[in-house]
Design a protein around this motif. Sequence first.
Motif, PDB file in Angstrom:
ATOM      1  N   THR A  12      77.372  -0.664  18.971  1.00  0.00           N
ATOM      2  CA  THR A  12      76.346   0.037  18.195  1.00  0.00           C
ATOM      3  C   THR A  12      75.001   0.018  18.913  1.00  0.00           C
ATOM      4  O   THR A  12      74.285   1.018  18.943  1.00  0.00           O
ATOM      5  CB  THR A  12      76.217  -0.599  16.800  1.00  0.00           C
ATOM      6  OG1 THR A  12      77.476  -0.515  16.123  1.00  0.00           O
ATOM      7  CG2 THR A  12      75.156   0.116  15.970  1.00  0.00           C
ATOM      8  N   SER A  13      74.661  -1.141  19.486  1.00  0.00           N
ATOM      9  CA  SER A  13      73.381  -1.245  20.184  1.00  0.00           C
ATOM     10  C   SER A  13      73.341  -0.397  21.452  1.00  0.00           C
ATOM     11  O   SER A  13      72.270  -0.140  22.003  1.00  0.00           O
ATOM     12  CB  SER A  13      73.085  -2.708  20.529  1.00  0.00           C
ATOM     13  OG  SER A  13      74.012  -3.198  21.473  1.00  0.00           O
ATOM     14  N   ASN A  14      74.513   0.050  21.912  1.00  0.00           N
ATOM     15  CA  ASN A  14      74.586   0.951  23.065  1.00  0.00           C
ATOM     16  C   ASN A  14      74.884   2.387  22.628  1.00  0.00           C
ATOM     17  O   ASN A  14      75.425   3.188  23.409  1.00  0.00           O
ATOM     18  CB  ASN A  14      75.650   0.465  24.054  1.00  0.00           C
ATOM     19  CG  ASN A  14      75.173  -0.687  24.916  1.00  0.00           C
ATOM     20  OD1 ASN A  14      74.589  -0.485  25.969  1.00  0.00           O
ATOM     21  ND2 ASN A  14      75.413  -1.906  24.443  1.00  0.00           N
ATOM     22  N   ASN A  15      74.537   2.673  21.377  1.00  0.00           N
ATOM     23  CA  ASN A  15      74.646   4.031  20.830  1.00  0.00           C
ATOM     24  C   ASN A  15      76.078   4.560  20.787  1.00  0.00           C
ATOM     25  O   ASN A  15      76.329   5.750  20.987  1.00  0.00           O
ATOM     26  CB  ASN A  15      73.768   5.004  21.629  1.00  0.00           C
ATOM     27  CG  ASN A  15      72.301   4.615  21.592  1.00  0.00           C
ATOM     28  OD1 ASN A  15      71.771   4.287  20.524  1.00  0.00           O
ATOM     29  ND2 ASN A  15      71.649   4.624  22.748  1.00  0.00           N
ATOM     30  N   ILE A  16      77.004   3.659  20.547  1.00  0.00           N
ATOM     31  CA  ILE A  16      78.401   4.047  20.331  1.00  0.00           C
ATOM     32  C   ILE A  16      78.753   3.713  18.886  1.00  0.00           C
ATOM     33  O   ILE A  16      78.760   2.540  18.495  1.00  0.00           O
ATOM     34  CB  ILE A  16      79.349   3.309  21.300  1.00  0.00           C
ATOM     35  CG1 ILE A  16      78.976   3.617  22.752  1.00  0.00           C
ATOM     36  CG2 ILE A  16      80.806   3.687  21.018  1.00  0.00           C
ATOM     37  CD1 ILE A  16      79.784   2.831  23.772  1.00  0.00           C
ATOM     38  N   GLY A  17      79.006   4.730  18.098  1.00  0.00           N
ATOM     39  CA  GLY A  17      79.305   4.506  16.686  1.00  0.00           C
ATOM     40  C   GLY A  17      80.726   4.022  16.465  1.00  0.00           C
ATOM     41  O   GLY A  17      81.647   4.411  17.183  1.00  0.00           O
ATOM     42  N   VAL A  18      80.905   3.160  15.468  1.00  0.00           N
ATOM     43  CA  VAL A  18      82.227   2.640  15.100  1.00  0.00           C
ATOM     44  C   VAL A  18      82.412   2.834  13.599  1.00  0.00           C
ATOM     45  O   VAL A  18      81.612   2.336  12.801  1.00  0.00           O
ATOM     46  CB  VAL A  18      82.378   1.154  15.463  1.00  0.00           C
ATOM     47  CG1 VAL A  18      83.748   0.642  15.030  1.00  0.00           C
ATOM     48  CG2 VAL A  18      82.160   0.923  16.951  1.00  0.00           C
ATOM     49  N   THR A  19      83.461   3.547  13.222  1.00  0.00           N
ATOM     50  CA  THR A  19      83.715   3.805  11.801  1.00  0.00           C
ATOM     51  C   THR A  19      84.390   2.614  11.133  1.00  0.00           C
ATOM     52  O   THR A  19      83.962   2.131  10.087  1.00  0.00           O
ATOM     53  CB  THR A  19      84.589   5.057  11.637  1.00  0.00           C
ATOM     54  OG1 THR A  19      83.978   6.163  12.299  1.00  0.00           O
ATOM     55  CG2 THR A  19      84.759   5.398  10.159  1.00  0.00           C
ATOM     56  N   ASN A  20      85.464   2.124  11.746  1.00  0.00           N
ATOM     57  CA  ASN A  20      86.209   0.994  11.186  1.00  0.00           C
ATOM     58  C   ASN A  20      86.554   0.006  12.295  1.00  0.00           C
ATOM     59  O   ASN A  20      86.689   0.373  13.461  1.00  0.00           O
ATOM     60  CB  ASN A  20      87.515   1.476  10.531  1.00  0.00           C
ATOM     61  CG  ASN A  20      87.287   2.464   9.406  1.00  0.00           C
ATOM     62  OD1 ASN A  20      86.633   2.137   8.420  1.00  0.00           O
ATOM     63  ND2 ASN A  20      87.804   3.678   9.573  1.00  0.00           N
ATOM     64  N   SER A  21      86.740  -1.247  11.908  1.00  0.00           N
ATOM     65  CA  SER A  21      87.194  -2.259  12.870  1.00  0.00           C
ATOM     66  C   SER A  21      88.225  -3.151  12.207  1.00  0.00           C
ATOM     67  O   SER A  21      88.217  -3.349  10.994  1.00  0.00           O
ATOM     68  CB  SER A  21      86.023  -3.100  13.379  1.00  0.00           C
ATOM     69  OG  SER A  21      85.372  -3.758  12.318  1.00  0.00           O
ATOM     70  N   THR A  22      89.139  -3.667  13.022  1.00  0.00           N
ATOM     71  CA  THR A  22      90.201  -4.512  12.496  1.00  0.00           C
ATOM     72  C   THR A  22      90.653  -5.466  13.586  1.00  0.00           C
ATOM     73  O   THR A  22      90.238  -5.354  14.732  1.00  0.00           O
ATOM     74  CB  THR A  22      91.393  -3.653  12.019  1.00  0.00           C
ATOM     75  OG1 THR A  22      92.348  -4.503  11.378  1.00  0.00           O
ATOM     76  CG2 THR A  22      92.072  -2.960  13.202  1.00  0.00           C
ATOM     77  N   LEU A  23      91.509  -6.405  13.229  1.00  0.00           N
ATOM     78  CA  LEU A  23      92.093  -7.340  14.192  1.00  0.00           C
ATOM     79  C   LEU A  23      93.600  -7.161  14.135  1.00  0.00           C
ATOM     80  O   LEU A  23      94.210  -7.261  13.070  1.00  0.00           O
ATOM     81  CB  LEU A  23      91.728  -8.779  13.849  1.00  0.00           C
ATOM     82  CG  LEU A  23      92.338  -9.860  14.742  1.00  0.00           C
ATOM     83  CD1 LEU A  23      91.765  -9.763  16.155  1.00  0.00           C
ATOM     84  CD2 LEU A  23      92.081 -11.248  14.188  1.00  0.00           C
ATOM     85  N   VAL A  24      94.190  -6.842  15.270  1.00  0.00           N
ATOM     86  CA  VAL A  24      95.620  -6.597  15.328  1.00  0.00           C
ATOM     87  C   VAL A  24      96.309  -7.779  16.001  1.00  0.00           C
ATOM     88  O   VAL A  24      95.921  -8.175  17.095  1.00  0.00           O
ATOM     89  CB  VAL A  24      95.924  -5.303  16.106  1.00  0.00           C
ATOM     90  CG1 VAL A  24      97.428  -5.125  16.282  1.00  0.00           C
ATOM     91  CG2 VAL A  24      95.347  -4.109  15.379  1.00  0.00           C
ATOM     92  N   LYS A  25      97.304  -8.353  15.345  1.00  0.00           N
ATOM     93  CA  LYS A  25      98.011  -9.494  15.916  1.00  0.00           C
ATOM     94  C   LYS A  25      99.443  -9.157  16.316  1.00  0.00           C
ATOM     95  O   LYS A  25     100.059  -9.899  17.061  1.00  0.00           O
ATOM     96  CB  LYS A  25      98.006 -10.657  14.923  1.00  0.00           C
ATOM     97  CG  LYS A  25      96.625 -11.242  14.675  1.00  0.00           C
ATOM     98  CD  LYS A  25      96.702 -12.489  13.829  1.00  0.00           C
ATOM     99  CE  LYS A  25      95.319 -13.118  13.657  1.00  0.00           C
ATOM    100  NZ  LYS A  25      95.363 -14.350  12.838  1.00  0.00           N
ATOM    101  N   LEU A  26      99.993  -8.056  15.798  1.00  0.00           N
ATOM    102  CA  LEU A  26     101.388  -7.763  16.032  1.00  0.00           C
ATOM    103  C   LEU A  26     101.630  -6.426  16.722  1.00  0.00           C
ATOM    104  O   LEU A  26     102.678  -6.219  17.313  1.00  0.00           O
ATOM    105  CB  LEU A  26     102.167  -7.779  14.695  1.00  0.00           C
ATOM    106  CG  LEU A  26     102.158  -9.117  13.935  1.00  0.00           C
ATOM    107  CD1 LEU A  26     102.853  -8.958  12.599  1.00  0.00           C
ATOM    108  CD2 LEU A  26     102.832 -10.202  14.748  1.00  0.00           C
TER     109      LEU A  26
END
Length: 512
Positions: free
Chosen positions: A305-319
Amino acid sequence: MAELLSKLLSFLLFKIDDRMKSTRSRAALTVFLATASFFSQIPSGRAKSPVKVAQAVGTLCPAQLGTPINRVLDRVSGARWSVLVQTQGSGTSRQTLFARNPSTLLIPASNNKVFTTAAALRKLGAQYRIRTAVYGSSSSPNLATLRIVGHGDPSLTTTQLGTIAQQLSRRGVRQITQLIGDDTYFKGALTSPFWDAEDAGQAYAAPINSLMLNQNIIGLTAFPRQVGQSLEVQWDDPTDARDWTLNNQGVTVSASGGEFLEVDRAGSTVRVTGQLRTGSESESIGTAIPNPGNYLVKKFRDVLTSNNIGVTNSTLVKLTPIRPDEVELTAVESPPLSSLLFETNQESNNTYAEALLKTLGQQQNPLSQDMTQSGTIAVQSILSELGVSPDLYRMVDGSGLADRNRASAEALVQTLQAMAQIPEADVFRRSLAVSGVSGTLKNRFRNTSAQGIVSAKTGTITGVVALSGYVTPPNSAPLVFSLIANSSASAGTVRSAVDDVVVLLTRLRSCS
């Protein structure tokens, strides 16, 4: 007086190497233990310092070594010892100069790191680097997914995440619908089931996963102020202040006051207690992060975000594994393994040791559901090829924090001898602390004949003191040694005996 101090030292369950990240705490406790150990050994009347007794012996022929060493070891009543001293060399040329129960299996504490780091260097090589790669669903400015894939780099920092974000920005990435943290490389428990419950949450017992950041700890630095004032406490990563509340109960005391600091975490609150002397240096402290993968993903989203890249959703994938259509966009690498080994052994860094063990486990069996167990199997296989007998040690972790580990002085000497014969011998030796100079030996052996000529790995947990490494006496052939003591005596008392034996070794001379 002696009995009182002995009981006090036994009560204070010091965990200087395996359970303390604080350099100040190690140094202060070393001085305190050495002083208290001296007084605790005074039966009556005038007594001599143990180190001075060793120094007063003068030069020794190898045949004369047994009596003074046994005398020092016998000072620690009831201790179980495993000790071996050999001249350094190949199997046919080395000579055993002293042995007491060399094949007896005892708890080795951080001497376990000797096995882990030796196997890592032999298997991976000094120039091996751990990659953290980032994959996108395409190379377009707007990505449906961006996946950061961890491979267990214990040296990864928020600054490096910022470097990744800058690289993505230069590639033209502007929007990400789904940010994925891929934590699938290391399978199995994040912490050892054999670690003491009291270790949970401590910086020295941080969880080990594929997506590590800032050694999986919330780092803080405490500064003393004027007497009576609270300590100044700063976040090592200033962005941690967004997610955690600091409860600072640390105070500044007079120059004659004692120093100690503790950090604990409850929910989103990090509490600092203890005291530092006014005018003294700052102190680094920390607490383990409870959900390390999520911590990294949150930090990565922030730097994107601080580098002007937007993120709508975030998650952690383990499998979920990487899809074939995902494209590698950028990556960062750890320093070479030689640097990782330096941190592991010089500072007795448990996080680095466990990450290296799991790395070996992943290479041993990528499908394993327990990378720690696979890692111990890998170590045994690698060291067996070097001539280290698998019957002389048993590992359940990579760091030595667990008291289920077992090792003999013979296994450690076999490992050290083998590492002295490989092309990367200098790399391995440089990873060890130097007496009176660096790492966990910085405050030991000063002003003795051993200063600067011993390279060794320390080990201390409750009831255990160990030291294994190399010594180069000025008038004798180089030596390889290992001393392990399991004892109810105070750590200071046992450490004093260990140090005295090493000082004796420096006084060896060649005799016809």
